[in-house]
Each structure stands twice: as structure tokens, then as C-alpha cells.
Design a protein around this motif. Structure first.
Motif, PDB file in Angstrom:
ATOM      1  N   SER A 166      62.201  36.741  51.716  1.00 38.54           N
ATOM      2  CA  SER A 166      62.560  38.158  51.793  1.00 38.54           C
ATOM      3  C   SER A 166      61.276  38.986  51.801  1.00 38.54           C
ATOM      4  O   SER A 166      60.200  38.487  51.509  1.00 38.54           O
ATOM      5  N   SER A 167      61.438  40.256  52.098  1.00 41.26           N
ATOM      6  CA  SER A 167      60.257  41.127  52.119  1.00 41.26           C
ATOM      7  C   SER A 167      59.680  41.306  50.717  1.00 41.26           C
ATOM      8  O   SER A 167      58.496  41.588  50.568  1.00 41.26           O
ATOM      9  N   ASP A 168      60.496  41.164  49.682  1.00 43.99           N
ATOM     10  CA  ASP A 168      60.000  41.275  48.306  1.00 43.99           C
ATOM     11  C   ASP A 168      58.960  40.214  47.991  1.00 43.99           C
ATOM     12  O   ASP A 168      58.057  40.445  47.185  1.00 43.99           O
ATOM     13  N   THR A 169      59.068  39.052  48.606  1.00 44.50           N
ATOM     14  CA  THR A 169      58.125  37.978  48.304  1.00 44.50           C
ATOM     15  C   THR A 169      56.736  38.249  48.868  1.00 44.50           C
ATOM     16  O   THR A 169      55.784  37.571  48.495  1.00 44.50           O
ATOM     17  N   LEU A 170      56.608  39.249  49.743  1.00 40.38           N
ATOM     18  CA  LEU A 170      55.287  39.595  50.263  1.00 40.38           C
ATOM     19  C   LEU A 170      54.390  40.188  49.174  1.00 40.38           C
ATOM     20  O   LEU A 170      53.165  40.217  49.313  1.00 40.38           O
ATOM     21  N   LEU A 171      54.987  40.654  48.081  1.00 42.15           N
ATOM     22  CA  LEU A 171      54.211  41.198  46.967  1.00 42.15           C
ATOM     23  C   LEU A 171      53.603  40.100  46.092  1.00 42.15           C
ATOM     24  O   LEU A 171      52.699  40.368  45.305  1.00 42.15           O
ATOM     25  N   ILE A 172      54.081  38.872  46.219  1.00 41.62           N
ATOM     26  CA  ILE A 172      53.649  37.802  45.321  1.00 41.62           C
ATOM     27  C   ILE A 172      52.147  37.523  45.409  1.00 41.62           C
ATOM     28  O   ILE A 172      51.490  37.422  44.369  1.00 41.62           O
ATOM     29  N   PRO A 173      51.536  37.408  46.598  1.00 39.96           N
ATOM     30  CA  PRO A 173      50.085  37.167  46.607  1.00 39.96           C
ATOM     31  C   PRO A 173      49.291  38.306  45.969  1.00 39.96           C
ATOM     32  O   PRO A 173      48.281  38.073  45.305  1.00 39.96           O
ATOM     33  N   ILE A 174      49.756  39.538  46.134  1.00 40.85           N
ATOM     34  CA  ILE A 174      49.084  40.677  45.510  1.00 40.85           C
ATOM     35  C   ILE A 174      49.236  40.589  43.988  1.00 40.85           C
ATOM     36  O   ILE A 174      48.275  40.776  43.246  1.00 40.85           O
ATOM     37  N   ALA A 175      50.450  40.280  43.540  1.00 38.47           N
ATOM     38  CA  ALA A 175      50.699  40.144  42.104  1.00 38.47           C
ATOM     39  C   ALA A 175      49.867  39.005  41.521  1.00 38.47           C
ATOM     40  O   ALA A 175      49.327  39.125  40.413  1.00 38.47           O
ATOM     41  N   ARG A 176      49.722  37.923  42.255  1.00 35.98           N
ATOM     42  CA  ARG A 176      48.908  36.788  41.791  1.00 35.98           C
ATOM     43  C   ARG A 176      47.435  37.201  41.643  1.00 35.98           C
ATOM     44  O   ARG A 176      46.779  36.851  40.667  1.00 35.98           O
ATOM     45  N   SER A 177      46.928  37.973  42.596  1.00 36.43           N
ATOM     46  CA  SER A 177      45.546  38.454  42.516  1.00 36.43           C
ATOM     47  C   SER A 177      45.353  39.373  41.320  1.00 36.43           C
ATOM     48  O   SER A 177      44.334  39.295  40.625  1.00 36.43           O
ATOM     49  N   ILE A 178      46.322  40.230  41.064  1.00 34.51           N
ATOM     50  CA  ILE A 178      46.249  41.128  39.906  1.00 34.51           C
ATOM     51  C   ILE A 178      46.270  40.309  38.624  1.00 34.51           C
ATOM     52  O   ILE A 178      45.477  40.553  37.697  1.00 34.51           O
ATOM     53  N   ALA A 179      47.159  39.322  38.556  1.00 33.27           N
ATOM     54  CA  ALA A 179      47.248  38.470  37.365  1.00 33.27           C
ATOM     55  C   ALA A 179      45.947  37.706  37.139  1.00 33.27           C
ATOM     56  O   ALA A 179      45.480  37.594  36.002  1.00 33.27           O
ATOM     57  N   ASP A 180      45.339  37.192  38.207  1.00 36.54           N
ATOM     58  CA  ASP A 180      44.055  36.493  38.078  1.00 36.54           C
ATOM     59  C   ASP A 180      42.982  37.432  37.550  1.00 36.54           C
ATOM     60  O   ASP A 180      42.189  37.059  36.686  1.00 36.54           O
ATOM     61  N   LEU A 181      42.946  38.653  38.074  1.00 32.81           N
ATOM     62  CA  LEU A 181      41.968  39.637  37.604  1.00 32.81           C
ATOM     63  C   LEU A 181      42.160  39.938  36.123  1.00 32.81           C
ATOM     64  O   LEU A 181      41.210  39.959  35.352  1.00 32.81           O
ATOM     65  N   LEU A 182      43.413  40.146  35.713  1.00 29.71           N
ATOM     66  CA  LEU A 182      43.704  40.507  34.326  1.00 29.71           C
ATOM     67  C   LEU A 182      43.389  39.389  33.349  1.00 29.71           C
ATOM     68  O   LEU A 182      43.028  39.647  32.198  1.00 29.71           O
ATOM     69  N   THR A 183      43.501  38.146  33.796  1.00 31.03           N
ATOM     70  CA  THR A 183      43.344  37.025  32.870  1.00 31.03           C
ATOM     71  C   THR A 183      41.988  36.346  32.930  1.00 31.03           C
ATOM     72  O   THR A 183      41.645  35.600  32.024  1.00 31.03           O
ATOM     73  N   THR A 184      41.199  36.582  33.967  1.00 31.34           N
ATOM     74  CA  THR A 184      39.943  35.843  34.096  1.00 31.34           C
ATOM     75  C   THR A 184      38.694  36.714  34.085  1.00 31.34           C
ATOM     76  O   THR A 184      37.605  36.193  33.856  1.00 31.34           O
ATOM     77  N   GLU A 185      38.803  37.991  34.337  1.00 27.42           N
ATOM     78  CA  GLU A 185      37.614  38.839  34.450  1.00 27.42           C
ATOM     79  C   GLU A 185      37.422  39.708  33.215  1.00 27.42           C
ATOM     80  O   GLU A 185      38.382  40.105  32.563  1.00 27.42           O
ATOM     81  N   SER A 186      36.169  40.016  32.922  1.00 23.38           N
ATOM     82  CA  SER A 186      35.842  40.972  31.864  1.00 23.38           C
ATOM     83  C   SER A 186      35.935  42.369  32.467  1.00 23.38           C
ATOM     84  O   SER A 186      35.276  42.663  33.467  1.00 23.38           O
ATOM     85  N   PHE A 187      36.708  43.223  31.854  1.00 18.24           N
ATOM     86  CA  PHE A 187      36.894  44.560  32.411  1.00 18.24           C
ATOM     87  C   PHE A 187      35.634  45.406  32.294  1.00 18.24           C
ATOM     88  O   PHE A 187      35.516  46.444  32.923  1.00 18.24           O
ATOM     89  N   SER A 188      34.663  44.959  31.507  1.00 21.32           N
ATOM     90  CA  SER A 188      33.398  45.687  31.439  1.00 21.32           C
ATOM     91  C   SER A 188      32.608  45.499  32.735  1.00 21.32           C
ATOM     92  O   SER A 188      31.677  46.255  32.996  1.00 21.32           O
ATOM     93  N   ASP A 189      32.980  44.497  33.554  1.00 23.25           N
ATOM     94  CA  ASP A 189      32.314  44.260  34.833  1.00 23.25           C
ATOM     95  C   ASP A 189      33.012  44.934  36.004  1.00 23.25           C
ATOM     96  O   ASP A 189      32.543  44.852  37.133  1.00 23.25           O
ATOM     97  N   VAL A 190      34.138  45.594  35.773  1.00 25.68           N
ATOM     98  CA  VAL A 190      34.866  46.285  36.836  1.00 25.68           C
ATOM     99  C   VAL A 190      34.242  47.665  37.023  1.00 25.68           C
ATOM    100  O   VAL A 190      34.093  48.433  36.072  1.00 25.68           O
ATOM    101  N   LYS A 191      33.837  47.955  38.261  1.00 24.98           N
ATOM    102  CA  LYS A 191      33.167  49.222  38.555  1.00 24.98           C
ATOM    103  C   LYS A 191      33.813  49.895  39.765  1.00 24.98           C
ATOM    104  O   LYS A 191      34.423  49.239  40.589  1.00 24.98           O
TER     105      LYS A 191
END
Length: 131
Positions: free
Chosen positions: A54-79
């Protein structure tokens, strides 16, 4: 930017978790392209694939990238990019954490062009004053 997420932020991430729960990913063993097969011992690779039901599943790769960012990166390095009209954010992994632009090929090039135009303009003005 610049602050770590608290553990109680998981409740706010519930919409993201609901999107991730829809995933219909699977994997397959595929042959490597001829150019890459000389590097691998077997000539085979494991590829992740996804069913797009379905078209809803097109959001999954974006959601996965967001989840990876939230769980693996230090937010002090986000600029935020310092490009003139750029609104992109990036993770600064440079040694001195001194990166200023999201992409040197685009925003960096534009900044260099603007600096060059300014230098040329000032040189032309000073040449006219002397004349």
C-alpha cells in the motif's frame, strides 16, 4: 539538536513505532555483479527487499532512517546547514566537529561562489576609486 533524548521520549515516538510495525521486509540471496564478485569469496550477497502492498508502506524506509538516527547518533553532532537558503540538518562526523554545510558540492560551492563574487566586486570598486 545538541541535546540527547530522554528515555521518556519513547511515548512521543509511538507514531514512528506504529509505522515501523507495518514493515513487510524480507531478504534474498542474489549473485553479485561481475565487478564485485572478485572481492567476495562466494560471489553471493544477501539483499534486503520489501513488499509494497500500500502507499502507507512507502513511509517505512523514512521511518527506519529516523529510528536509526534516534538510536545511533549523538544529538550533539546534529547541526543545521549554514547555507544561505538551506534548511537541511546533518550529522557532523568530522574530527574537529567543525563542518558547516550539509554538502560541499551544493551549499559549499554556493558559499565559495558568493565569496568569490564579493572579492571580485570589492577589487573592481577599489580599482575604480584609484582611476
Amino acid at each position: 539538536m545538541g541535546k540527547p533524548l530522554a528515555s521518556d521520549a519513547v511515548a512521543a515516538l509511538d507514531p514512528l513505532n506504529r509505522i515501523l510495525a507495518r514493515d513487510e521486509a524480507y531478504g534474498q540471496i542474489v549473485p553479485l555483479p561481475d565487478s564485485a564478485s572478485t572481492d567476495a569469496a562466494t560471489g553471493l550477497a544477501f539483499e534486503s527487499r520489501r513488499r509494497w502492498r500500500s502507499s502507507d508502506t512507502l513511509l517505512i524506509p523514512i521511518a527506519r532512517s529516523i529510528a536509526d538516527l534516534l538510536t545511533t547518533e549523538s544529538f550533539s553532532d546534529v547541526k543545521a546547514c549554514q547555507g544561505h537558503a538551506c534548511t537541511l540538518l546533518f550529522v557532523d562526523h568530522t574530527r574537529g566537529r567543525a563542518r558547516r554545510r550539509c554538502n560541499m558540492a551544493v551549499c559549499g560551492n554556493r558559499a565559495k561562489q558568493a565569496a568569490h563574487r564579493e572579492r571580485v566586486g570589492k577589487a573592481a570598486e577599489s580599482a575604480q576609486r584609484r582611476a
